[in-house]
Structure formats: C-alpha cells, structure tokens
Design an enzyme around this catalytic site. Structure first.
Site, PDB file in Angstrom:
ATOM      1  N   GLY A  72       6.328 -11.239  43.927  1.00  0.00           N
ATOM      2  CA  GLY A  72       7.699 -11.156  43.441  1.00  0.00           C
ATOM      3  C   GLY A  72       7.702 -10.536  42.061  1.00  0.00           C
ATOM      4  O   GLY A  72       8.192 -11.112  41.091  1.00  0.00           O
ATOM      5  N   GLU A 131       7.015  -6.986  46.069  1.00  0.00           N
ATOM      6  CA  GLU A 131       8.434  -7.212  45.815  1.00  0.00           C
ATOM      7  C   GLU A 131       9.218  -6.918  47.086  1.00  0.00           C
ATOM      8  O   GLU A 131       9.056  -5.856  47.693  1.00  0.00           O
ATOM      9  CB  GLU A 131       8.911  -6.317  44.672  1.00  0.00           C
ATOM     10  CG  GLU A 131      10.391  -6.336  44.408  1.00  0.00           C
ATOM     11  CD  GLU A 131      10.914  -7.722  44.079  1.00  0.00           C
ATOM     12  OE1 GLU A 131      11.886  -8.152  44.745  1.00  0.00           O
ATOM     13  OE2 GLU A 131      10.362  -8.379  43.172  1.00  0.00           O
ATOM     14  N   ASN A 163       6.801  -8.859  52.081  1.00  0.00           N
ATOM     15  CA  ASN A 163       7.138 -10.275  52.042  1.00  0.00           C
ATOM     16  C   ASN A 163       5.839 -11.068  51.987  1.00  0.00           C
ATOM     17  O   ASN A 163       5.179 -11.273  53.004  1.00  0.00           O
ATOM     18  CB  ASN A 163       7.954 -10.657  53.278  1.00  0.00           C
ATOM     19  CG  ASN A 163       8.453 -12.090  53.221  1.00  0.00           C
ATOM     20  OD1 ASN A 163       7.981 -12.897  52.426  1.00  0.00           O
ATOM     21  ND2 ASN A 163       9.418 -12.415  54.074  1.00  0.00           N
ATOM     22  N   LEU A 179       5.760 -15.625  38.696  1.00  0.00           N
ATOM     23  CA  LEU A 179       6.528 -15.698  37.457  1.00  0.00           C
ATOM     24  C   LEU A 179       8.014 -15.790  37.757  1.00  0.00           C
ATOM     25  O   LEU A 179       8.587 -14.896  38.388  1.00  0.00           O
ATOM     26  CB  LEU A 179       6.250 -14.474  36.575  1.00  0.00           C
ATOM     27  CG  LEU A 179       5.015 -14.519  35.670  1.00  0.00           C
ATOM     28  CD1 LEU A 179       3.749 -14.829  36.451  1.00  0.00           C
ATOM     29  CD2 LEU A 179       4.871 -13.219  34.893  1.00  0.00           C
ATOM     30  N   ASP A 184      12.222 -17.609  42.705  1.00  0.00           N
ATOM     31  CA  ASP A 184      13.506 -18.151  43.145  1.00  0.00           C
ATOM     32  C   ASP A 184      13.380 -19.667  43.292  1.00  0.00           C
ATOM     33  O   ASP A 184      12.538 -20.152  44.046  1.00  0.00           O
ATOM     34  CB  ASP A 184      13.884 -17.517  44.491  1.00  0.00           C
ATOM     35  CG  ASP A 184      15.315 -17.816  44.903  1.00  0.00           C
ATOM     36  OD1 ASP A 184      15.879 -18.833  44.445  1.00  0.00           O
ATOM     37  OD2 ASP A 184      15.871 -17.042  45.698  1.00  0.00           O
ATOM     38  N   THR A 192       8.264 -10.251  31.676  1.00  0.00           N
ATOM     39  CA  THR A 192       9.232  -9.959  32.728  1.00  0.00           C
ATOM     40  C   THR A 192      10.659  -9.972  32.190  1.00  0.00           C
ATOM     41  O   THR A 192      10.961 -10.608  31.175  1.00  0.00           O
ATOM     42  CB  THR A 192       9.136 -10.986  33.871  1.00  0.00           C
ATOM     43  OG1 THR A 192       9.552 -12.272  33.381  1.00  0.00           O
ATOM     44  CG2 THR A 192       7.706 -11.087  34.391  1.00  0.00           C
ATOM     45  N   GLU A 193      11.530  -9.289  32.907  1.00  0.00           N
ATOM     46  CA  GLU A 193      12.941  -9.292  32.531  1.00  0.00           C
ATOM     47  C   GLU A 193      13.508 -10.707  32.565  1.00  0.00           C
ATOM     48  O   GLU A 193      14.283 -11.109  31.695  1.00  0.00           O
ATOM     49  CB  GLU A 193      13.730  -8.382  33.473  1.00  0.00           C
ATOM     50  CG  GLU A 193      15.202  -8.296  33.130  1.00  0.00           C
ATOM     51  CD  GLU A 193      15.961  -7.402  34.093  1.00  0.00           C
ATOM     52  OE1 GLU A 193      16.295  -7.887  35.184  1.00  0.00           O
ATOM     53  OE2 GLU A 193      16.216  -6.237  33.760  1.00  0.00           O
ATOM     54  N   GLU A 194      13.113 -11.479  33.575  1.00  0.00           N
ATOM     55  CA  GLU A 194      13.613 -12.846  33.702  1.00  0.00           C
ATOM     56  C   GLU A 194      13.158 -13.701  32.517  1.00  0.00           C
ATOM     57  O   GLU A 194      13.933 -14.499  31.977  1.00  0.00           O
ATOM     58  CB  GLU A 194      13.136 -13.462  35.012  1.00  0.00           C
ATOM     59  CG  GLU A 194      13.781 -14.801  35.348  1.00  0.00           C
ATOM     60  CD  GLU A 194      15.273 -14.715  35.589  1.00  0.00           C
ATOM     61  OE1 GLU A 194      15.973 -15.715  35.329  1.00  0.00           O
ATOM     62  OE2 GLU A 194      15.749 -13.644  36.022  1.00  0.00           O
TER      63      GLU A 194
END
EC number: 2.1.1.33
Length: 256
Positions: free
Chosen positions: A74, A97, A132, A152, A155, A230-232
């Site tokens: 992911g 991803e 996946n 990282l 969800d 990461t962006e998150e």
C-alpha cells in the site's frame, strides 16, 4: 513506543523531495480515494508463480542478478520508496498499490527521476506494481525472499464487520512470515491507536514474530523514515496527530 523523529539529521532525511525534475507528474491529476476496496481488483494481472514474474519490466537490466528484497505494501504516492532508494542503492524495492491512478503516478514519477539522474543511475532500484497484496503476495515472492516489509498508515477499516479487510490478520501474517526471511523485519505505523493495538496483537501472537525493543528501533535508521516519508504521515503531522510505530522481527522456523 515513542521514538523521537525530530533531530536535524532525521529532518533532512524526512523532507519531501524538492528538487526540480523535468517531467515529474502533478499529483493533482492522480487524486483518488484514500483507500480502496481490496476486493475490487478483478482486472489485475498477476504471475502464476514467482518464477513467472519478469522483474526486468520494472527494473530493466538492473534486475539482473538481483531479487526484490523490500516491499512497501500500500505504497501510496511512493514517498517511502524515494527515501529508501539512496539509502540502499543496491537493493531492489517494490511498492504495491491497488489504486490505479496512484500507482500510475508513482510509476511516472520514478521514470522521471530515473531520466533526470540517468548518468548517476539513481532510482533504478525502485518500482511500483498495481496489485492486491492481500491476495497475491505468494505469486510474486519466493519463500524467504524479502528482508523488509512496510505497512505505513494502512486503511483502519473502522467497522467491526470490515476488520477482516485489514492488512494485518492472522492469515495474512502467516503469508508474510512465508515470504520474509529469518531476521527480516516488518515495519508498521498508524495514527489510529485501535489499529496499532490490532496489528501489534496479531503480530505478537504469531509464533514466528517478535517485537523489537525501543532501543532496537532507535538504532534502526529506517524507523525515522516511517514518520514523514508518506503523504499520509505528513498529513497527520499537519493535524497534530499522534503516530504509533512498531517493528517485528521474523524468527527462525522451529525445528521439526
């Protein structure tokens, strides 16, 4: 576990890539929902076995004599891969991803970075796959192939009925133990305490994993990359959120 990522060296490593690179894709054109239904993957092509996987499509001739050792599950917009690439220039790393637009963005960014650094050969060791990982991990990797796996800000799937979709479950942990070599490491981080507790619980309960101590985590330079690469992770920082890391070591198989 409280590892302080804020010192001058780590801040330098964790800053987003700011160099001007011709041809870099614009993220605004590749926006997609933060997470994706892991069962909406009917159009994904995957190898029948690891022997059927042609990694030269991802790495070109840089794959010759090498095998993928790091997997970012992911991977989002690829921030961690960009940070780790110069730290481990001889190591092949793959980001997995499931979201189409996001994986396209990462691929185009990698291609632009490779072209910009063509003379030096930078970023040839990283690539992305739309796949996946919850279903097809053993199709890509042989037993004991990987040395590091990263999860990282996955969800959280807050609803109880969707906990089975979380990327860390007893069944999936067994698959990760299969593809991870002895002494290999699983890195996790999240801003959701419930998810952190869930991941720690299931990894702790598996007989082939043990959690790293605080001192071991502080001694690992990769841990600093988990927070802001990461962006998150950067979004959590902007919102003054808390981050919960944990790292687990793959233990030797018990004697038969």
């Amino acid at each position: 576990m409280d590892v302080d990522p804020v010192n001058s060296e780590m801040e330098l490593d964790n800053k987003p890539t700011c160099e001007t690179v011709p041809g870099l894709p614009q993220k605004k054109h590749y926006r997609q929902r933060a997470h994706s239904n892991p069962h909406s993957d009917h159009d994904i092509e995957y190898p029948l076995t690891p022997d059927h996987m042609d990694w030269s499509k991802q790495y070109g001739d840089y794959a010759a004599g090498r095998q993928v050792e790091f997997a970012d599950i992911g991977c989002g917009y690829g921030g961690l891969l960009m940070r780790l690439s110069p730290m481990f220039p001889e190591t092949l790393m793959i980001g997995m991803e499931i979201r189409v637009k996001v994986s396209d963005y990462v691929n185009e960014k990698i291609q632009a970075l490779r072209k910009h650094h063509e003379g030096a050969g930078h970023y040839r060791n990283i690539a992305v796959l739309r796949s996946n990982a919850m279903k097809y991990m053993p199709n890509y990797f042989r037993k004991g192939q990987l040395s590091k796996m990263f999860f990282l800000f996955p969800d959280p799937h807050f609803k109880n009925k969707k906990h089975k979709w979380r990327i860390i479950t007893p069944t999936l942990v067994s698959e990760y133990a299969y593809v991870l070599r002895e002494q290999g490491l699983i890195y996790t981080i999240t801003d959701v305490k419930d998810l952190h507790d869930w991941m720690v619980k299931h990894l702790n309960e598996h007989p082939l994993f043990e959690r790293l101590s605080d001192d071991e985590m502080k001694a690992d330079p990769v841990v600093a990359m988990l927070y802001e690469s990461t962006e998150e992770g950067q979004k959590v920082t902007r919102n003054d959120g808390e981050k919960w890391p944990a790292v687990f070591r793959r233990l030797p198989n018990p004697p038969l």
